[in-house]
Design an enzyme around this catalytic site. Structure first.
Site, mmCIF file in Angstrom:
data_model
loop_
_atom_site.group_PDB
_atom_site.id
_atom_site.type_symbol
_atom_site.label_atom_id
_atom_site.label_comp_id
_atom_site.label_asym_id
_atom_site.label_seq_id
_atom_site.Cartn_x
_atom_site.Cartn_y
_atom_site.Cartn_z
ATOM 1 N N GLY A 11 0.844 -1.186 0.000
ATOM 2 C CA GLY A 11 0.000 0.000 0.000
ATOM 3 C C GLY A 11 0.881 1.239 0.000
ATOM 4 O O GLY A 11 1.537 1.535 0.999
ATOM 5 N N ASP A 17 6.889 6.945 4.531
ATOM 6 C CA ASP A 17 6.793 5.718 5.320
ATOM 7 C C ASP A 17 6.484 4.506 4.451
ATOM 8 O O ASP A 17 7.176 3.482 4.516
ATOM 9 C CB ASP A 17 5.727 5.866 6.413
ATOM 10 C CG ASP A 17 6.145 6.820 7.517
ATOM 11 O OD1 ASP A 17 7.372 6.968 7.735
ATOM 12 O OD2 ASP A 17 5.259 7.410 8.155
ATOM 13 N N CYS A 106 -10.855 3.446 8.221
ATOM 14 C CA CYS A 106 -10.137 3.276 6.951
ATOM 15 C C CYS A 106 -9.250 2.038 7.004
ATOM 16 O O CYS A 106 -9.210 1.238 6.057
ATOM 17 C CB CYS A 106 -9.313 4.520 6.637
ATOM 18 S SG CYS A 106 -8.474 4.448 5.031
ATOM 19 N N CYS A 205 -7.838 12.942 6.015
ATOM 20 C CA CYS A 205 -7.516 13.169 4.603
ATOM 21 C C CYS A 205 -8.639 13.834 3.822
ATOM 22 O O CYS A 205 -8.377 14.593 2.888
ATOM 23 C CB CYS A 205 -7.091 11.865 3.935
ATOM 24 S SG CYS A 205 -8.379 10.601 3.818
#
Length: 363
Positions: A11, A17, A106, A205
């Site tokens: 992902g 990161d 999420c 987000c």
């Protein structure tokens, strides 16, 4: 680089990161596929391209990193799932007087459910993300465990508290072993990634600059009526601007001239009132939670008390507590010392040392 015969779906959010996590997996010989989730149209949530994670510009950063690593990169369109499972839950929680944590939803419904299923369709062995946490299998219990990251300051085990045993068995979190953020950036810099110096995203987000009230009003097309601020005895102190604007523990932004500081202690949804009180009224030792996900152990017998430490909100200081399953099927937690502003809709996560015992949603 010698391959190990395992395939991983990475992902890739476009941040440093997840890019460093991808680099680690490539180094360890996994056949890697980069995947960036498309969660919303930027115009639909009224944000600029640069203002939040998961934006369209982030796709380009992720693609550039994948190219640098020599791995394929795809965009996975989860916009309908995200709208239903994250944004709609977020809005509903505020309308019902709760304060949600959409990052947990999420992770639960998108990253480790929808993306996990996509990984299995692609015959991948693992889903990989840039979260700071660790996964360990305990032979003696036959269970997969979620652990705090080595870097406690960055630990994100709290927001992963709903991962199932199956998901944990097929997840890799390479950054859990990194001792510092500087070490993660150094990894990215070693590959000359375009995002090696990119700032971490801070806001939710899909909510520009944290203004969730305007977002909810735009999303629903509804207005939220004014009502009374009242004190603990029911005395009217002024008018509020709609219940969705307020959360437990809030002091700023009340718009009241008061002789002493007062805080939001509760919300009376039925009568459209916000109850204010002094700071000491925010403290309580007890909470109940639903939908509890046991991780490091099987659920205890009804009424059996276990000793844990608990975090009633993200980044809270964990505190000693007793937990048990009641006859009502809920998990009840009693802290040794009163905790401030325990809030409905947030998650409580229980720990045994570095291990996540489990987590649930506070009622």
């Amino acid at each position: 680089m010698e391959k190990n015969g395992k395939r991983a779906l990475i992902g890739m959010s476009g941040g440093v990161d997840s890019s460093a996590a991808a680099a680690v997996m490539v180094e360890e010989g996994y056949e890697c596929i980069g995947a960036t989730m498309k969660l919303y149209q930027n115009e639909d949530v009224n944000i600029s391209r640069e203002s939040a994670c998961c934006s369209l510009d982030d796709v380009e950063d992720a693609r550039a990193v994948a190219y640098r690593l020599g791995i394929p990169h795809y965009v996975l369109n989860f916009t309908e799932d995200f709208s239903r499972e994250v944004i709609d839950r977020f809005v509903q929680a505020y309308e019902e007087g709760r304060t949600p944590n959409p990052c947990i939803d999420c992770n639960r419904y998108i990253k480790f459910e929808r993306m996990y299923h996509r990984a299995m369709e692609l015959e991948c062995d693992y889903v990989v993300t840039g979260h700071y946490a660790r996964i360990e299998y305990k032979e003696e219990t036959g269970r997969w465990c979620l652990k705090r990251a080595v870097n406690r300051a960055k630990d994100q085990s709290y927001v992963l508290c709903f991962l199932t045993q199956e998901q944990l068995a097929h997840t890799k979190l390479p950054l859990g072993e990194f001792e510092s953020k500087d070490a993660v950036r150094a990894k990215a810099e070693g590959y000359a990634f375009v995002n090696a110096a990119k700032h971490d995203s801070q806001d939710i987000c899909f909510v520009p600059e944290g203004n969730y009230t305007d977002f909810i009003k735009r999303r629903t097309g509804r207005t939220y009526p004014e009502g009374d601020f009242v004190d603990q005895e029911g005395k009217v102190l002024g008018r509020h601007k709609g219940l969705i604007r307020y959360t437990i523990g809030q002091r700023k932004g009340l718009g009241l001239a008061l002789p002493a500081p007062l805080f939001v202690c509760s919300k009376d949804m039925e009568n459209n009132r916000v109850i204010l009180g002094p700071s000491e009224k925010l403290f309580t030792r007890e909470l109940s939670c639903r939908d509890f996900n046991w991780i490091s152990r099987e659920a205890p017998a009804v009424g059996e008390k276990i000793s844990v430490t608990g975090m009633p909100r993200y980044r809270a200081k964990e505190a000693p507590a007793q937990a048990w399953i009641g006859e009502d099927g809920l998990v009840h937690v009693v802290f040794d010392e009163p905790q401030r502003a325990i809030t409905s809709g947030q998650a409580v996560v229980l720990y045994d040392g570095d291990y996540v015992v489990g987590g649930g949603t506070i009622l």
